[in-house]
Structures are given as structure tokens and as C-alpha cells.
Design a protein around this motif. Structure first.
Motif, PDB file in Angstrom:
ATOM      1  N   LEU A 158      51.141 -54.891  28.446  1.00 20.22           N
ATOM      2  CA  LEU A 158      50.918 -56.098  29.233  1.00 20.22           C
ATOM      3  C   LEU A 158      51.744 -56.134  30.503  1.00 20.22           C
ATOM      4  N   PRO A 159      51.173 -56.590  31.598  1.00 19.65           N
ATOM      5  CA  PRO A 159      51.963 -56.791  32.804  1.00 19.65           C
ATOM      6  C   PRO A 159      52.954 -57.933  32.605  1.00 19.65           C
ATOM      7  N   VAL A 160      54.159 -57.747  33.153  1.00 14.59           N
ATOM      8  CA  VAL A 160      55.182 -58.776  33.016  1.00 14.59           C
ATOM      9  C   VAL A 160      54.755 -60.050  33.751  1.00 14.59           C
ATOM     10  N   GLY A 161      55.019 -61.196  33.136  1.00  8.99           N
ATOM     11  CA  GLY A 161      54.695 -62.459  33.784  1.00  8.99           C
ATOM     12  C   GLY A 161      53.267 -62.884  33.578  1.00  8.99           C
ATOM     13  N   SER A 162      52.510 -62.109  32.769  1.00 11.75           N
ATOM     14  CA  SER A 162      51.106 -62.457  32.568  1.00 11.75           C
ATOM     15  C   SER A 162      50.957 -63.321  31.320  1.00 11.75           C
ATOM     16  N   ASP A 163      49.761 -63.816  31.116  1.00 14.33           N
ATOM     17  CA  ASP A 163      49.472 -64.612  29.938  1.00 14.33           C
ATOM     18  C   ASP A 163      48.659 -63.797  28.952  1.00 14.33           C
ATOM     19  N   LEU A 164      49.061 -63.861  27.694  1.00 17.64           N
ATOM     20  CA  LEU A 164      48.333 -63.120  26.658  1.00 17.64           C
ATOM     21  C   LEU A 164      46.855 -63.460  26.652  1.00 17.64           C
ATOM     22  N   GLU A 165      46.567 -64.750  26.807  1.00 21.98           N
ATOM     23  CA  GLU A 165      45.171 -65.169  26.644  1.00 21.98           C
ATOM     24  C   GLU A 165      44.252 -64.606  27.720  1.00 21.98           C
ATOM     25  N   TYR A 166      44.830 -64.192  28.856  1.00 25.38           N
ATOM     26  CA  TYR A 166      43.976 -63.654  29.912  1.00 25.38           C
ATOM     27  C   TYR A 166      43.930 -62.128  29.918  1.00 25.38           C
ATOM     28  N   ALA A 167      44.704 -61.495  29.015  1.00 27.61           N
ATOM     29  CA  ALA A 167      44.717 -60.034  28.999  1.00 27.61           C
ATOM     30  C   ALA A 167      43.407 -59.511  28.435  1.00 27.61           C
ATOM     31  N   ASP A 168      42.929 -58.382  28.976  1.00 27.53           N
ATOM     32  CA  ASP A 168      41.683 -57.847  28.426  1.00 27.53           C
ATOM     33  C   ASP A 168      41.981 -57.151  27.102  1.00 27.53           C
ATOM     34  N   SER A 169      40.937 -57.001  26.281  1.00 27.60           N
ATOM     35  CA  SER A 169      41.174 -56.551  24.912  1.00 27.60           C
ATOM     36  C   SER A 169      41.707 -55.120  24.860  1.00 27.60           C
ATOM     37  N   ALA A 170      41.291 -54.279  25.820  1.00 24.85           N
ATOM     38  CA  ALA A 170      41.791 -52.902  25.820  1.00 24.85           C
ATOM     39  C   ALA A 170      43.308 -52.885  25.999  1.00 24.85           C
ATOM     40  N   THR A 171      43.789 -53.651  26.978  1.00 24.41           N
ATOM     41  CA  THR A 171      45.219 -53.695  27.250  1.00 24.41           C
ATOM     42  C   THR A 171      45.984 -54.263  26.054  1.00 24.41           C
ATOM     43  N   LEU A 172      45.430 -55.327  25.488  1.00 20.86           N
ATOM     44  CA  LEU A 172      46.100 -55.956  24.346  1.00 20.86           C
ATOM     45  C   LEU A 172      46.228 -55.005  23.161  1.00 20.86           C
ATOM     46  N   SER A 173      45.147 -54.262  22.879  1.00 19.38           N
ATOM     47  CA  SER A 173      45.255 -53.408  21.711  1.00 19.38           C
ATOM     48  C   SER A 173      46.204 -52.243  21.975  1.00 19.38           C
ATOM     49  N   ARG A 174      46.250 -51.782  23.242  1.00 18.51           N
ATOM     50  CA  ARG A 174      47.244 -50.748  23.582  1.00 18.51           C
ATOM     51  C   ARG A 174      48.659 -51.293  23.423  1.00 18.51           C
ATOM     52  N   ALA A 175      48.839 -52.545  23.832  1.00 17.10           N
ATOM     53  CA  ALA A 175      50.165 -53.167  23.737  1.00 17.10           C
ATOM     54  C   ALA A 175      50.589 -53.275  22.284  1.00 17.10           C
ATOM     55  N   LEU A 176      49.641 -53.594  21.419  1.00 19.52           N
ATOM     56  CA  LEU A 176      49.963 -53.707  19.995  1.00 19.52           C
ATOM     57  C   LEU A 176      50.278 -52.342  19.382  1.00 19.52           C
ATOM     58  N   GLU A 177      49.480 -51.334  19.783  1.00 15.58           N
ATOM     59  CA  GLU A 177      49.738 -49.987  19.277  1.00 15.58           C
ATOM     60  C   GLU A 177      51.138 -49.516  19.669  1.00 15.58           C
ATOM     61  N   GLY A 178      51.556 -49.909  20.875  1.00 19.86           N
ATOM     62  CA  GLY A 178      52.833 -49.434  21.377  1.00 19.86           C
ATOM     63  C   GLY A 178      53.985 -50.410  21.125  1.00 19.86           C
ATOM     64  N   ARG A 179      53.826 -51.293  20.151  1.00 20.63           N
ATOM     65  CA  ARG A 179      54.864 -52.299  19.911  1.00 20.63           C
ATOM     66  C   ARG A 179      56.155 -51.629  19.452  1.00 20.63           C
ATOM     67  N   GLN A 180      57.277 -52.313  19.704  1.00 16.16           N
ATOM     68  CA  GLN A 180      58.577 -51.740  19.336  1.00 16.16           C
ATOM     69  C   GLN A 180      59.342 -52.697  18.450  1.00 16.16           C
ATOM     70  N   GLU A 181      60.232 -52.116  17.654  1.00 11.07           N
ATOM     71  CA  GLU A 181      61.008 -52.965  16.765  1.00 11.07           C
ATOM     72  C   GLU A 181      61.947 -53.836  17.586  1.00 11.07           C
ATOM     73  N   PHE A 182      62.016 -55.074  17.209  1.00  8.96           N
ATOM     74  CA  PHE A 182      62.798 -56.056  17.959  1.00  8.96           C
ATOM     75  C   PHE A 182      64.221 -56.096  17.451  1.00  8.96           C
TER      76      PHE A 182
END
Lengths: 362, 199
Positions: free
Chosen positions: B175-199
């Protein structure tokens, strides 16, 4: 979602058309070649940006013209939407949602449609490409991830084929093919498993007891171990390695989901060789019923239902039974060359079509 | 039809070869140049000449530069043992501007694209291998674009580099910084989820 109105310019045999629809049942009737099926096709193209008859864009354009335009007013959850699909020869197709250009994939995000008709016999008895077309059109509506993977897969494939022709190193593209392709195979496997279960039931019901089955046949020649992406990747890499020499001699890609197939059996015999016309049509319709049910459950939107000449061989009683199987449809468009059944006529509107014009509305 | 002077036409033809300039824009630019004062027009010509005379490519990282090696390669404050590999110069400039990376760059000069006839030999890959061979490099960051060709290029490089025993990483996609999740396209969102990191 409901289509309230439709207007066509130069689409197939419709030079100009502007009409409103009933939110429930819409019947297009008229003699053969009048353009009933073309109207269903226009509605499908408006919703998903492509023809369910897998026709190329150029054949959709009316003869001696060089563009077509389809516009419609739709409502979804009480919101009104203006949608337009336009194509001019030798250019890219344009899709506008409320006058803003969007990508085809965005249509899939918002709309869905299931079409059934005589051409569905091709799914069972035609070439493998008609079976892949069937999966692609409906799995893309069922899973957004699938559409994305498929788009990327075809880009990778194009690059790989170009690489094989120009004799450059394609190892990286092979690996991308495995990564994308394996997910495609897994999604196809899951979708076809779900379709199989549903279709079996419908087929038994409509054919009064006959047995239907299908088997997914990925071109990586593995039908058993398709449960996880890792297993598929392993097999895919192995097969690609075996084909390496052959591919470089033939200069094209010889293995992958773009060459997958499905085999259908009716009463344990291959439908393609042994199925009668009637059996094949019933099985094809059962497939569409299954697809309709699955998309509706998964997406939580009721797909538009487009039924082309499905009553041709059925008496009124069975026709009614069949329509009821598509339980709780929102909006239905259907065509018939014969007088439409009374139980449907009373529910909505009928349109008499002749030579690319609506000549009577009721 | 009105026929303009042939040298103006020639100028328009030249301009039309530039990326993003169509026939009409080229004509408009040519007529604009025609209307400039002599000084202004010559200044433009001289600037083009100067760019071609002075600016070349850094023999180390393939960056555009007026010096060789370039300023980045010779900057003593930069970490020498991490190389960020990008497709084109503007990519490196963008990363540098973000001020989060203080290592070296390597500009490939393109991406693997058999459709355009570009294979590994057309990119500055052997130069990269030479740098790794000669220097004390510990990590390579693959920062090619997150599209099909960029991914293929990254995959190809990681296949070459991993056996050399150095750390090979790929920039995250999401996801681009400063953006809103609800406006992200599904491709970007699923990539973001795949690349999630431990907090």
C-alpha cells in the motif's frame, strides 16, 4: 443488480436501439435471425466487457461500420449507474462507468452475469479452448484473484513465447509461469470440484436419474496431487524441465494452464463421443445452473440471467420447472422463437424483435 | 494543402520521434520553435549539445553522470557494500530522493522483455557480477518494478546471485503510505497481505 435501460449503436444487426426493461422478466421473441441472441450478447458485453460467445470485437461491429457502442442504465443497491462499452476498429475498447474510464477488471468487481444457450454444447463437445473459455469467464466472476492471475499469466506466456522465438534465456519467465500458473491450476481445481458436485445434482434432477461427472485435466498431466500450490509448483517445474528441449525446437510454450482441459462423462461414457444432443444440452444447462448458484453464493450478488432458446425442446411444464431451478433470480432475459410460456409473460415484459428492431413491446 | 518550409517539416519529424510526442504536438512544437527569438532557439540547441557532450554513463553503476565514476559511486559517506539494483536511472533517483537508502546503485538499463528483444545480455548484468566479484558486497536489493517484466528480471537476478552466498532481497510491494485501505485496488491489497510482517 438490474438493467433499467439499454441503447445500442451498430452492435451486430442493431443499427440503433433504445429500450427500457422490466426489473424482473424480459422476453425477446421473434423469428430466427431477427437479433434476439445479439441482444443477450450486448447485455453480457455491457456487464463484463466481453462476449460470452467468445466472439472477437470486430464481429460485434455492424457490417460496413467501424464501431459499436452499448450504453445502459443500471441500478445496484438503489444506486443508479451509467455504464458504456464502446469499441472502434483498430483501437482499444473503452469502458466508462458514470463517464469515467475504467478497466475491464473493474467490471468484474461490480457486475456478474450468467448466460446459457445452444452454444453451450461446445463446452462438452467442442474444442478444449471452449472449455477453457467457459472456466475463464465464470471463474473470473467467482474469484477476483483468478482474473488477475490470468491476466499476468498471459503476459508471462507472451514473453516466454517471444523468448523461445528469439532464442533468449527464458528461465525467469518459466519460473513466473510456474508461480502464476500453479495458483491458476489450484483455483480451477477448487472451482471445478464445486461445479462437479452441483452439476451432478442438477443433471440427475433434469435428466430424471442419469449420472454426470467431470474430471479436470491440467496440461501438467497431474490429476491427483492438486491440493496445494506447493505440490502443483513442484510438478509444474518438473514437467517444464522435461519439455525444455521440445519447447526450444518448436519455439513455443507446450505446457501450462493455457492448454488445460476438462473431460465430461454422462453415465460413465465420454460426453464428447457418446453423448446425444439432448444429453449434452441438458448437461450444459446443468453446468450453468451450477455456475449461477456458486457465483450467487460467493459474491452475494444475484447475477443477471441470460437464457437463449432453452425451451426449444421442452414442454411448458418442464420449462417452468427449469426456470424455478434458477431460484430467486433478480432479472431474467430470455429469448424464444416460439410463443413465450404464459407463466413468464405474465411476470414481466415481452419484446417482439424483427430484423434488428424492437417492433412491439408489451 | 498548405505546404510548410521543408526544414520546419524536418524539425517536426525529428520531434515526433521523441517519446510521448505525437504528430500534432510535434507540429505545434516545431512552429513554436520557429517563433522563438534566435537566442532562445540557439540556447535550446546548445543545451542539447551540452547534454550530449558532457553527460555520459558511469562505468561502475551505469548511472548518468558528468563525471566517471559518478558522484554516488565516489561519495565517501555512502555504504559501499549494499547495492540496490534498478531498471532505469529515474528509479534510482526516486529511491535516492526518499533518503532511506544510503548504499550504492546499479542501473540495469532496462528489463528482461523477449517481446522487445531484450535478453540478459542486453542489460548491465555482467557489470553487476563484476562489481560483486571485485568488491566486498554483502547485500543486493532487487528494486525492479512490480510488474510481470520487473518480476521476471528480479527472479533471473536472484537465480544468479543467490549461489554467490550474499543476501538477496526484494523491495516490498503493497500500500502507498497515506492512502486509504478502502480505496486500494484488490491486486495491491492482496500483495500487501502476502507481504505482511510480524508486528
Amino acid at each position: 443488480m438490474i438493467i433499467n435501460s439499454l441503447s445500442l449503436t451498430n452492435f451486430r444487426n442493431f443499427e440503433k436501439l433504445q429500450t427500457e426493461f422490466s426489473p424482473t422478466v424480459n422476453i425477446f421473441y421473434g423469428k430466427n435471425g431477427s437479433g434476439k441472441t445479439n441482444l443477450l450478447e450486448a447485455i453480457f458485453v455491457l456487464c463484463l466487457g466481453r462476449s460470452h460467445r467468445a466472439a472477437s470485437e470486430t464481429v460485434l461491429v455492424q457490417k460496413e461500420t467501424d464501431f459499436y457502442r452499448i450504453e445502459g442504465n443500471l441500478s445496484q443497491d438503489d444506486v443508479s449507474i451509467e455504464l458504456a462499452v464502446a469499441y472502434q476498429k483498430h483501437t482499444r475498447k473503452k469502458i466508462m462507468l458514470d463517464k469515467v474510464a475504467i478497466k475491464t477488471s473493474e467490471l468484474y468487481d461490480n457486475f456478474c452475469a450468467v448466460a446459457a444457450g445452444p452454444e453451450d454444447s461446445e463446452i462438452l463437445a467442442g474444442s478444449p479452448s471452449s472449455r477453457r473459455n467457459f472456466i475463464d469467464i465464470y471463474l473470473s466472476q467467482y474469484s477476483k484473484k483468478y482474473l488477475r492471475l490470468l491476466t499476468d499469466y498471459h503476459k508471462v506466456l507472451q514473453q516466454k513465447n517471444a523468448g523461445l522465438k528469439n532464442r533468449v534465456d527464458i528461465s525467469a519467465y518459466n519460473e513466473l509461469l510456474v508461480l502464476n500458473g500453479s495458483e491458476i491450476i489450484l483455483l480451477r481445481k477448487q472451482f471445478l470440484d464445486a461445479i462437479k458436485t452441483e452439476t451432478k445434482e442438477y443433471y440427475k434432477l433434469i435428466s430424471l436419474g442419469s449420472y454426470f461427472d467431470l474430471l479436470y485435466k491440467p496440461s501438467i498431466k497431474e490429476t491427483e496431487n492438486l491440493e496445494s500450490v506447493e505440490l502443483i509448483q513442484e510438478k509444474f517445474r518438473e514437467v517444464l524441465e522435461n519439455y525444455r528441449m521440445k519447447e526450444s525446437i518448436m519455439e513455443r510454450s507446450l505446457v501450462g494452464p493455457h492448454l488445460d482441459d476438462i473431460s465430461f462423462t454422462i453415465n460413465n461414457l465420454p460426453a464428447r463421443n457418446y453423448g446425444s444432443q439432448g444429453e449434452i444440452r441438458t448437461a450444459a444447462l446443468s453446468l450453468k445452473l451450477a455456475v449461477y448458484k456458486l457465483i450467487k453464493e460467493k459474491r452475494q450478488i444475484t447475477p443477471l440471467l441470460l437464457l437463449d432458446e432453452i425451451f426449444a425442446e421442452l414442454d411448458v411444464g418442464r420449462a417452468e420447472g427449469l426456470i424455478n431451478l434458477f431460484a430467486n433470480f433478480d432479472q431474467l432475459f430470455l429469448t424464444t422463437a416460439v410463443e413465450p410460456p404464459e407463466f413468464l409473460k405474465s411476470q414481466g415484459r415481452s419484446f417482439l424483435i424483427d430484423d434488428g428492431k424492437i417492433i412491439d413491446k408489451k | 494543402m498548405f505546404k510548410s518550409a521543408s526544414s520546419v517539416e524536418r524539425l517536426a519529424n525529428r520531434l515526433a520521434r521523441l517519446p510521448g510526442i505525437g504528430r500534432k504536438s510535434a507540429n505545434r512544437l516545431a512552429f513554436h520553435i520557429l517563433k522563438l527569438t534566435k537566442e532562445e532557439a540557439f540556447e535550446l540547441a546548445d543545451t542539447i549539445r551540452e547534454v550530449k557532450d558532457k553527460v555520459g554513463f558511469c562505468t561502475v553503476c551505469n548511472n548518468i553522470s558528468e563525471t566517471d565514476p559518478c558522484q554516488i559511486c565516489t561519495d565517501p559517506k555512502r555504504t559501499k557494500n549494499i547495492i540496490c539494483v534498478v531498471e532505469e536511472t529515474p528509479d534510482a533517483a526516486a529511491i535516492d530522493k526518499a533518503e532511506s537508502f544510503n548504499g550504492m546503485f546499479h542501473i540495469l538499463g532496462g528489463k528482461l522483455s523477449p517481446l522487445d528483444g531484450i535478453g540478459p545480455d542486453d542489460l548491465k548484468i555482467s557489470e553487476l557480477l563484476a562489481r560483486i566479484h571485485d568488491g566486498d558486497i554483502t547485500e543486493i536489493i532487487l528494486a525492479t518494478n512490480p510488474n510481470v517484466e520487473g518480476e521476471a528480471t528480479a527472479l533471473y537476478l536472484s537465480g544468479l546471485l543467490k549461489p554467490l552466498g550474499l543476501k538477496v532481497s526484494r523491495i516490498a510491494r503493497g500500500l502507498p503510505v497515506g492512502s486509504d485501505l478502502e480505496y486500494a485496488d484488490s491486486a495491491t491489497l492482496s500483495r500487501a497481505l502476502e507481504g505482511r510482517q510480524e508486528f
